[in-house]
Write a protein that holds these residues in place. Sequence first.
Motif, PDB file in Angstrom:
ATOM      1  N   ALA A 118       0.810  -1.223   0.000  1.00  0.00           N
ATOM      2  CA  ALA A 118       0.000   0.000   0.000  1.00  0.00           C
ATOM      3  C   ALA A 118       0.838   1.267   0.000  1.00  0.00           C
ATOM      4  O   ALA A 118       1.695   1.464   0.865  1.00  0.00           O
ATOM      5  N   GLU A 119       0.554   2.133  -0.974  1.00  0.00           N
ATOM      6  CA  GLU A 119       1.199   3.448  -1.020  1.00  0.00           C
ATOM      7  C   GLU A 119       0.485   4.438  -0.107  1.00  0.00           C
ATOM      8  O   GLU A 119       1.080   5.394   0.367  1.00  0.00           O
ATOM      9  N   VAL A 120      -0.809   4.215   0.119  1.00  0.00           N
ATOM     10  CA  VAL A 120      -1.620   5.075   0.983  1.00  0.00           C
ATOM     11  C   VAL A 120      -2.375   4.176   1.951  1.00  0.00           C
ATOM     12  O   VAL A 120      -2.945   3.158   1.544  1.00  0.00           O
ATOM     13  N   ILE A 121      -2.382   4.557   3.232  1.00  0.00           N
ATOM     14  CA  ILE A 121      -3.123   3.815   4.247  1.00  0.00           C
ATOM     15  C   ILE A 121      -4.040   4.812   4.948  1.00  0.00           C
ATOM     16  O   ILE A 121      -3.576   5.739   5.607  1.00  0.00           O
ATOM     17  N   ILE A 122      -5.339   4.616   4.764  1.00  0.00           N
ATOM     18  CA  ILE A 122      -6.357   5.504   5.329  1.00  0.00           C
ATOM     19  C   ILE A 122      -6.880   4.834   6.598  1.00  0.00           C
ATOM     20  O   ILE A 122      -7.383   3.711   6.553  1.00  0.00           O
ATOM     21  N   ASP A 152       7.674   4.411   2.949  1.00  0.00           N
ATOM     22  CA  ASP A 152       7.188   5.620   2.285  1.00  0.00           C
ATOM     23  C   ASP A 152       5.663   5.683   2.170  1.00  0.00           C
ATOM     24  O   ASP A 152       5.123   6.535   1.476  1.00  0.00           O
ATOM     25  N   ALA A 153       4.969   4.794   2.871  1.00  0.00           N
ATOM     26  CA  ALA A 153       3.501   4.814   2.820  1.00  0.00           C
ATOM     27  C   ALA A 153       2.974   6.116   3.417  1.00  0.00           C
ATOM     28  O   ALA A 153       3.492   6.619   4.413  1.00  0.00           O
ATOM     29  N   ARG A 154       1.963   6.655   2.787  1.00  0.00           N
ATOM     30  CA  ARG A 154       1.322   7.875   3.287  1.00  0.00           C
ATOM     31  C   ARG A 154       0.226   7.457   4.269  1.00  0.00           C
ATOM     32  O   ARG A 154      -0.754   6.837   3.871  1.00  0.00           O
ATOM     33  N   LEU A 155       0.412   7.787   5.545  1.00  0.00           N
ATOM     34  CA  LEU A 155      -0.542   7.429   6.601  1.00  0.00           C
ATOM     35  C   LEU A 155      -1.498   8.589   6.809  1.00  0.00           C
ATOM     36  O   LEU A 155      -1.083   9.680   7.184  1.00  0.00           O
ATOM     37  N   VAL A 156      -2.790   8.328   6.565  1.00  0.00           N
ATOM     38  CA  VAL A 156      -3.805   9.382   6.593  1.00  0.00           C
ATOM     39  C   VAL A 156      -4.857   9.028   7.644  1.00  0.00           C
ATOM     40  O   VAL A 156      -5.556   8.016   7.518  1.00  0.00           O
ATOM     41  N   MET A 177       0.847   9.772  12.145  1.00  0.00           N
ATOM     42  CA  MET A 177       0.234   9.952  10.840  1.00  0.00           C
ATOM     43  C   MET A 177       0.935  11.101  10.116  1.00  0.00           C
ATOM     44  O   MET A 177       1.404  12.044  10.734  1.00  0.00           O
ATOM     45  N   GLY A 178       0.951  11.039   8.802  1.00  0.00           N
ATOM     46  CA  GLY A 178       1.526  12.119   8.015  1.00  0.00           C
ATOM     47  C   GLY A 178       0.500  13.144   7.583  1.00  0.00           C
ATOM     48  O   GLY A 178       0.836  14.293   7.290  1.00  0.00           O
ATOM     49  N   TRP A 179      -0.790  12.722   7.561  1.00  0.00           N
ATOM     50  CA  TRP A 179      -1.856  13.608   7.096  1.00  0.00           C
ATOM     51  C   TRP A 179      -3.120  13.360   7.891  1.00  0.00           C
ATOM     52  O   TRP A 179      -3.340  12.275   8.434  1.00  0.00           O
ATOM     53  N   GLU A 189      -1.433  18.237   5.888  1.00  0.00           N
ATOM     54  CA  GLU A 189      -0.190  17.581   6.270  1.00  0.00           C
ATOM     55  C   GLU A 189       0.086  17.848   7.748  1.00  0.00           C
ATOM     56  O   GLU A 189      -0.147  18.953   8.256  1.00  0.00           O
ATOM     57  N   LEU A 190       0.582  16.831   8.428  1.00  0.00           N
ATOM     58  CA  LEU A 190       0.878  16.920   9.856  1.00  0.00           C
ATOM     59  C   LEU A 190       2.379  16.803  10.079  1.00  0.00           C
ATOM     60  O   LEU A 190       3.107  16.392   9.191  1.00  0.00           O
TER      61      LEU A 190
END
Length: 192
Positions: A118-122, A152-156, A177-179, A189-190
């Motif tokens: 996963a590139e993005v994890i919501i 490098d996963a974006r954690l939202v 979290m990054g976002w 963005e956080l």
Amino acid sequence: MTGIRDKAAWRAEILARRAALTPEVREREAAALAERIAALPWPDATWVCAYVPVGSEPGSIAMLDALRATGARVLLPVTGEPGPLSWAEYLGPERLRRGRFGLREPDGEPIADALGLAEVIIIPALAVDRRGSRLGRGAGYYDRSLGTSRADARLVAVVRDDEVVGNLPEEPHDHRMGWALTPFGGLRELGE
């Protein structure tokens, strides 16, 4: 809500506020989140981990359908014994079944190393602070699972607009979290 308090106090306050929301407010927020998710600035994401909102969590199945419409393969958690979550592909609402804790889960087979893909994890949250510290429900499923995600996963974290707060209590095992994604404030963005 300001200052550092213990997690139980934060949870109680946020859950009480969520319980007081009208169905109309929840529907407006869910529609807004589906629009926001469809417009995430990462069109290259081919694998996205998400969740099915339950109870007072913001969002709806429409978020998942919006993600699929972007061409992403959407993975949802499958709960088992306490430990890292397993993930299976979301193939539409008709392919969801009842899981543990009243959750709705995909009926397919778990995908090996899903968080590594996963590139993005919501991620659902009760609150997130400006540093990226996330307050969950306290079972620790996500914190135990996120250690296997891509570096490098974006954690939202998905929260309501007033659930992005100044400072939450944080423990060493918590993953930042990054976002934050909110219905009306959008993606933020956080980080310190």
